[in-house]
Design an enzyme around this catalytic site. Structure first.
Site, PDB file in Angstrom:
ATOM      1  N   CYS A   1     -18.211  -9.113  -0.566  1.00 17.34           N
ATOM      2  CA  CYS A   1     -19.475  -8.397  -0.743  1.00 17.34           C
ATOM      3  C   CYS A   1     -19.525  -7.903  -2.182  1.00 17.34           C
ATOM      4  O   CYS A   1     -18.925  -8.497  -3.075  1.00 17.34           O
ATOM      5  CB  CYS A   1     -19.609  -7.260   0.269  1.00 17.34           C
ATOM      6  SG  CYS A   1     -18.286  -6.038   0.166  1.00 17.34           S
TER       7      CYS A   1
ATOM      8  N   HIS B   1      14.376  13.676   6.901  1.00 13.42           N
ATOM      9  CA  HIS B   1      14.832  12.692   7.894  1.00 13.42           C
ATOM     10  C   HIS B   1      15.904  11.831   7.235  1.00 13.42           C
ATOM     11  O   HIS B   1      15.594  10.937   6.448  1.00 13.42           O
ATOM     12  CB  HIS B   1      13.639  11.838   8.354  1.00 13.42           C
ATOM     13  CG  HIS B   1      13.916  10.986   9.555  1.00 13.42           C
ATOM     14  ND1 HIS B   1      14.726   9.868   9.519  1.00 13.42           N
ATOM     15  CD2 HIS B   1      13.479  11.092  10.843  1.00 13.42           C
ATOM     16  CE1 HIS B   1      14.770   9.308  10.710  1.00 13.42           C
ATOM     17  NE2 HIS B   1      14.015  10.035  11.542  1.00 13.42           N
TER      18      HIS B   1
END
Length: 628
Positions: free
Chosen positions: A26, A547
């Site tokens: 587009c 973590h």
């Protein structure tokens, strides 16, 4: 990199040309259908020089390029040429029904928007010339210009037919023939005269006489049916006779069904879509306008605006104007331009100034993806400012039922399509546009937010003494490194959940030590039975997850040891936990340790203080700047 290199990189990170089943573009985006979405390395594509963003939307994979999209597409098309497979087995099965619907509609209309918007703009210019008495509406010149500007819309079924044929993988010439059948002069004449409402085919099939000029749904549904008729015709006709009998069977079966059932159904749906939206704005114009104008950026970003195309063309064809998609897109786009200008004026960061300037000009003319992805959505609050501007302009448009009389890219050049002799329609169109623009601009100027001055914030953070990890004058919260090791960008994390930012923004560290230390003064909020992670909250409200490694929960605590428990108050530098790198490596788990601000939405931005590959010592350098 040049356009060829960029195209090659995009195709490679998409899993190669064999993974691409369809590609088009587009105004600002490359659009793809793919066989297997799991093969796409979306984060790697986002990092490519020349790519503004990448996403899965409406059943498509979209890569936002900006003004160079056509040139990049040409290179992509050359690479994929001949590799696009028509077999149904290559089509992705992912996505819900709504996604697939949006994919179909956008895939049909995007390739023909150039003709639609070009013709619409010419109609607007003609309106200006007539209004300024520079063109006589009775002249032969006007007659020719009218033919040039109206032909696209009158014969829209032909354009839609060819585009739909490509989307549905059927024969384009047969689709064009089907459009010609719908617009056959004798049928059009009977429909316009109104004396004959229907005719009988084969003595029992009733065919309504309707005018299908400017329609879109009848031909889309018709070509969709044709794709199946042609496919099954190929299965029953011997290959040696395919070229003769498949087209014959396809037309003989499809055309009567389309004329009798499919096309009238499409007209019925289009008519009621137009009636619904007209009634909506008639009953609650300002409210509906404010909602649509404010939410339009989100509607466009998700690709849902294509769902309004059939209703828009139905309204233009039946009533001669549109009061919803195009007008509200116009005010939303100008609000986006206003917010982008606000960032341009306000920011001191040179790179952000360049991005904002390059995005501001296209936004004025209705091309807002560079502004959305490069500026306002990136900085968040300017995006909200643009939504506020769109809501104000939308309320004005809804209150005064502002109409556009042609399809054009919703930017400043579309304003002539709002001229209606003898009314104030154009005046209110201008008022709504100016209101949207200035509300977006003023709100952006007034609301405090991170201006993209990341370099300055980081430099300030690095010169702040380690012993002062609290709020400074610029209201930034400093997070010391909890580990010693090598800094990694979070987007490079092998775990997509962390890399995508779903958990929150942050940074990664490949540890060279075996301990995790408190990165600020605060409280332990979370521990796990496997001891591989820990959660903290600082005294300033920054919630942090550390973590250690990836998938290390599978070790069930082997090699890990806590020195604190939930509820403990800690001071920066306190030892939190230990881990054995050798155990992690022997189990073949990654040492990549995400350090995540889990309440990211509560802050303006989370800025890495160090770059990819930098080394860091626990408790000595800042790794994150949390801007509030």
């Amino acid at each position: 990199m040049d356009n060829r290199q960029l195209a090659e990189s995009i195709v490679r990170e998409m899993g190669g040309k064999e993974n691409i089943t369809q590609n088009w573009h587009c105004i600002t985006r490359l659009r793809f259908n793919v066989a297997d979405s799991k093969k796409i390395n979306i984060e790697a594509i986002k990092q490519l020089d020349g790519v503004m963003g990448a996403q899965f939307q409406s059943g498509q994979f979209q890569v936002i390029i900006g003004s160079e999209v056509a040139n990049v597409f040409n290179e992509v098309d050359q690479i994929t040429h001949g590799s696009i497979v028509d077999d149904d087995s290559t089509k992705s099965s992912s996505g819900n029904i709504l996604d697939k619907l949006f994919d179909v509609i956008s895939g049909i209309f995007t390739p023909i928007l150039a003709a639609i918007t070009g013709s619409g703009l010419l109609k607007g210019i003609m309106a200006i010339l007539v209004w300024a008495n520079m063109l006589n509406a009775e002249s032969q010149t006007y007659m020719i210009l009218d033919a040039i500007s109206n032909a696209t819309f009158h014969f829209l079924p032909f354009l839609v037919a060819f585009s739909a044929a490509n989307k549905f993988k059927t024969n384009p010439s047969l689709a064009g023939a089907l459009a010609g059948i719908l617009m056959y002069p004798q049928i059009m004449a009977l429909a316009d005269a109104g004396e004959v409402s229907s005719v009988t085919f084969l003595g029992f099939l009733n065919i309504p006489m309707n005018n299908y000029a400017s329609s879109v749904l009848p031909i889309i549904l018709g070509v969709w049916l044709m794709s199946y008729v042609e496919k099954y015709s190929k299965k029953i006709v011997p290959k040696s006779l395919t070229i003769i009998f498949v087209p014959l069977l396809t037309l003989l079966i499809t055309a009567p069904l389309v004329l009798a059932f499919i096309a009238p159904l499409g007209t019925f749906i289009g008519t009621y879509l137009e009636m619904f939206f007209t009634k909506l704005f008639g009953v609650a114009g300002p409210v509906a306008g404010a909602l649509m104008g404010g939410l339009m950026p989100l509607i466009v970003v998700t690709g849902m605006h294509y769902a309004f195309f059939p209703g828009t063309f139905a309204s233009l064809g039946k009533l001669g104007y549109d009061i919803m998609l195009l007008p509200l897109n116009l005010v939303a786009n100008l609000a986006q331009a206003g917010a982008t200008l606000g960032v341009l004026i306000k920011t001191k960061d040179k790179k952000m100034k360049q991005i904002a300037f390059s995005a501001f000009i296209p936004a004025l003319f209705g091309i807002t993806e560079p502004a959305i992805y490069g500026v306002t959505m990136k900085l968040k609050k300017p995006f909200y400012a643009s939504m506020a501007g769109g809501a104000v302009g939308g309320a004005i448009y809804g209150l005064f039922v502002v109409k556009t009389f042609s399809f054009a890219v919703p930017g400043l050049l579309a304003l002539p399509t709002y001229i209606e002799n003898g009314t104030n329609n154009f005046l209110w169109a201008v008022v709504g546009v100016l209101s949207s623009f200035f509300v977006g601009l003023i709100v952006t100027m007034l609301v405090p937010f991170d201006l993209g001055d990341k370099k300055d914030v980081t430099a300030d953070a690095l010169t702040t003494p380690v012993a002062q990890p609290t709020v400074t004058k610029d209201k930034s919260h400093k997070v010391l490194s909890p580990l010693t090791g090598e800094v990694k960008e979070l987007t490079t994390c092998p775990d997509d959940t962390f890399a995508s930012g779903v958990v929150g923004k942050g940074i990664g560290v490949i540890p060279s030590g075996d301990f995790v230390y408190a990165p600020f003064d605060g409280t332990v909020t979370m521990t796990t039975p496997s001891k591989h992670a820990i959660g903290l909250v600082s005294n300033d409200g920054v919630e942090l997850l550390i973590h250690v490694g990836l998938d290390t929960v599978e070790l069930e605590g082997k090699g890990f040891e806590y020195f604190v428990k939930e509820g403990d108050v800690v001071t920066h530098g306190d030892k939190l936990l230990s881990f054995d790198r050798r155990v992690i490596e022997e189990a073949e788990y990654s040492l990549f340790t995400p350090i995540i601000v889990t309440n990211t939405p509560n802050f303006l931005d989370i800025v890495p203080a160090l770059g990819e590959g930098d080394t860091v010592t626990a408790g000595q350098e800042d790794v994150l700047i949390v801007v509030s």
